[in-house]
Design a protein around this motif. Structure first.
Motif, mmCIF file in Angstrom:
data_model
loop_
_atom_site.group_PDB
_atom_site.id
_atom_site.type_symbol
_atom_site.label_atom_id
_atom_site.label_comp_id
_atom_site.label_asym_id
_atom_site.label_seq_id
_atom_site.Cartn_x
_atom_site.Cartn_y
_atom_site.Cartn_z
ATOM 1 N N VAL A 231 -3.418 39.432 0.715
ATOM 2 C CA VAL A 231 -4.642 39.868 1.368
ATOM 3 C C VAL A 231 -4.359 40.698 2.615
ATOM 4 O O VAL A 231 -4.920 41.777 2.783
ATOM 5 N N GLN A 232 -3.494 40.191 3.504
ATOM 6 C CA GLN A 232 -3.189 40.882 4.753
ATOM 7 C C GLN A 232 -1.692 40.879 4.986
ATOM 8 O O GLN A 232 -0.973 39.991 4.522
ATOM 9 N N LYS A 233 -1.249 41.869 5.743
ATOM 10 C CA LYS A 233 0.169 41.977 6.078
ATOM 11 C C LYS A 233 0.313 42.393 7.528
ATOM 12 O O LYS A 233 -0.241 43.414 7.954
ATOM 13 N N LEU A 234 1.056 41.588 8.295
ATOM 14 C CA LEU A 234 1.324 41.862 9.705
ATOM 15 C C LEU A 234 2.795 42.211 9.858
ATOM 16 O O LEU A 234 3.667 41.489 9.361
ATOM 17 N N VAL A 235 3.082 43.314 10.547
ATOM 18 C CA VAL A 235 4.458 43.751 10.796
ATOM 19 C C VAL A 235 4.711 43.674 12.298
ATOM 20 O O VAL A 235 3.937 44.200 13.094
ATOM 21 N N THR A 236 5.794 42.997 12.678
ATOM 22 C CA THR A 236 6.132 42.798 14.085
ATOM 23 C C THR A 236 7.425 43.534 14.437
ATOM 24 O O THR A 236 8.119 44.066 13.553
ATOM 25 N N LEU A 237 7.758 43.536 15.730
ATOM 26 C CA LEU A 237 8.947 44.250 16.192
ATOM 27 C C LEU A 237 10.227 43.614 15.675
ATOM 28 O O LEU A 237 11.190 44.312 15.350
#
Length: 450
Positions: A231-237
């Motif tokens: 559903v959702q995708k979060l990309v971090t440092l």
């Protein structure tokens, strides 16, 4: 003329035992106690000092531990006196916490055990880098088959596993996220989205059609089992090692990151973190919520364990021992009184959640005294002397040195940014919010597979 007779119960002033002194009646009228606040502050200060004097968080270790490092722990949500562990030499053990000895020891995999989960009926699911997931019956471990019920074969090495709270399904992470049914030998769904390798997978504890995974591409992906799709995708440092869902607040989860921090997110708005938990000086390897959802515990590569309150950004306590190496996994007990940690040197340690608390039967007066002291400490916790005593901790010299170096580096970066902002055009260098600057982007509704 009305006449009122004074009367009181004998339970108020008569002693409960013959050895006790008779209780004196006390008038609680504030006008009769002008120095009440000063007396309460003195009591709060003494209670704070005593809590530090009697702080002994370490309880003991389980048995003789493992020969290799402990890389995964799993607790049984229906029992408070059992926990499972898996090590780097392929051994999994089921521990009896009342005796602190192993109840079952099994040679489960060839190579490192990367994930453990306890099923609804008390059996164990284990996965490893040998491309297999195995279901074990701990009650039949003494039989010739060793308690092995079923083996599930995968296409690559598994890195994590989690079991559903109510249904007989489980999810695994490898080069993709797969959902399995215990009654079938093949996965029933593939939920992967872009990552070359998935590090961990966890079911939501309240809304159990939702699960989340962390990937090697620095992503956190929310999946929905009702549509069998991400559903959702979060990309971090930096990369997230693992996550843990809040058991009370269904939308919130904590993510243990490689940048020494733990981030709390709301799955409905992943563009910013709800809170940032700092203080570690190494990569955070594991995180777990207490069953009440009010605290979380973290284990780090800097060889320490820290306990955070959910609404605060800095740890309320830090646990360490001289022989404990890198902490790879941590878990709260189901009664929130203890913490279990597995480290790189093979030991599983038991810690008290409250360092100065003690087990055993307490009288009503003793319980009332402890609750009164806790209320006083909470009331005066922001007074300088009480805050200094309650926050002070002795830490190993490498941790202290690394903390000072990290503070110097952060201050230098901020000073450089301030200087650049002063010499730049107004508005060209906006301030970055601490809860947003680690987020690179959020994607919604991936393209459908052909």
């Amino acid at each position: 003329m009305k006449v009122k007779s004074l009367s009181r119960s004998s339970d108020v002033y008569l002693p409960a035992r013959n050895t006790e002194v008779s209780r004196l009646p006390r008038n609680l009228d504030p006008e009769l106690h002008p120095f009440e606040r000063a007396r309460e502050y003195s009591r709060a200060l003494n209670a704070t000092k005593l809590s530090r004097v009697f702080a002994q968080p370490f309880v003991g270790q389980l048995g003789h531990g493992h020969i290799d490092g402990v890389y995964c722990l799993a607790k049984n949500i229906k029992r408070i006196n059992a926990i499972a562990s898996g090590s780097g030499d392929g051994i999994i053990k089921y521990w009896d916490l009342t005796t602190r000895e192993e109840a079952v020891s099994l040679k489960a995999h060839h190579g490192i055990v990367k994930g453990l989960a306890v099923t609804l009926d008390g059996n164990m699911l284990s996965c490893g880098m040998d491309n297999t997931v195995k279901l074990w019956d701990v009650n039949k471990a003494s039989e010739p088959e060793g308690g092995l019920v079923k083996t599930f074969l995968g296409g690559s090495g598994f890195t994590g596993i989690d079991h559903h709270r109510t249904n007989s399904i489980f999810a695994t992470s490898s080069n993709k996220v797969e959902v399995w049914d215990i009654t079938r030998s093949k996965p029933t769904a593939d939920l992967s989205w872009g990552a070359d390798n998935v590090n961990s997978v966890k079911f939501n504890l309240s809304e159990q059609s939702i699960l989340a995974s962390t990937g090697s591409d620095r992503s956190i992906v929310i999946h929905d089992l009702r549509s069998n799709s991400p559903v959702q995708k979060l990309v971090t440092l930096m990369r997230t090692n693992t996550i843990c869902w809040n058991p009370i607040e269904a939308f919130n989860f904590a993510a243990a990151n490689e940048d020494h921090n733990v981030y709390m997110y709301d799955m409905r708005k992943l563009t910013r973190a709800l809170n940032v938990y700092k203080d570690h000086v190494g990569a955070v390897m594991d995180v777990d919520f207490s069953p009440t959802g009010q605290e979380l515990v973290t284990g780090s590569y800097d060889k320490t364990i820290r306990i955070f309150r959910v609404r605060e950004g800095h740890s309320r306590d830090i646990y360490h021992t001289k022989r404990m190496q890198r902490v790879m996994c941590v878990r709260f007990s189901m009664d929130t009184r203890y913490i279990f940690s597995g480290s790189d040197e093979g030991n599983i340690r038991i810690w008290r959640t409250e360092a100065s608390s003690r087990t055993g039967v307490k009288s009503a007066r003793q319980r009332a005294k402890l609750e009164y002291d806790a209320a006083l400490i909470e009331r005066y916790k922001n007074m300088p002397e009480i805050r200094r005593i309650s926050r002070h901790r002795h830490v190993p010299k490498p941790i202290k040195t690394a903390t000072e170096i990290k503070k110097t580096e952060v201050a230098s970066i901020k000073r450089k940014e301030d200087n650049m902002r002063k010499r730049s055009k107004k508005g060209s260098m906006p301030f970055q919010k601490e809860r947003e600057k680690h987020v690179i982007g959020v994607a919604i509704n991936p393209p459908q597979k052909e």
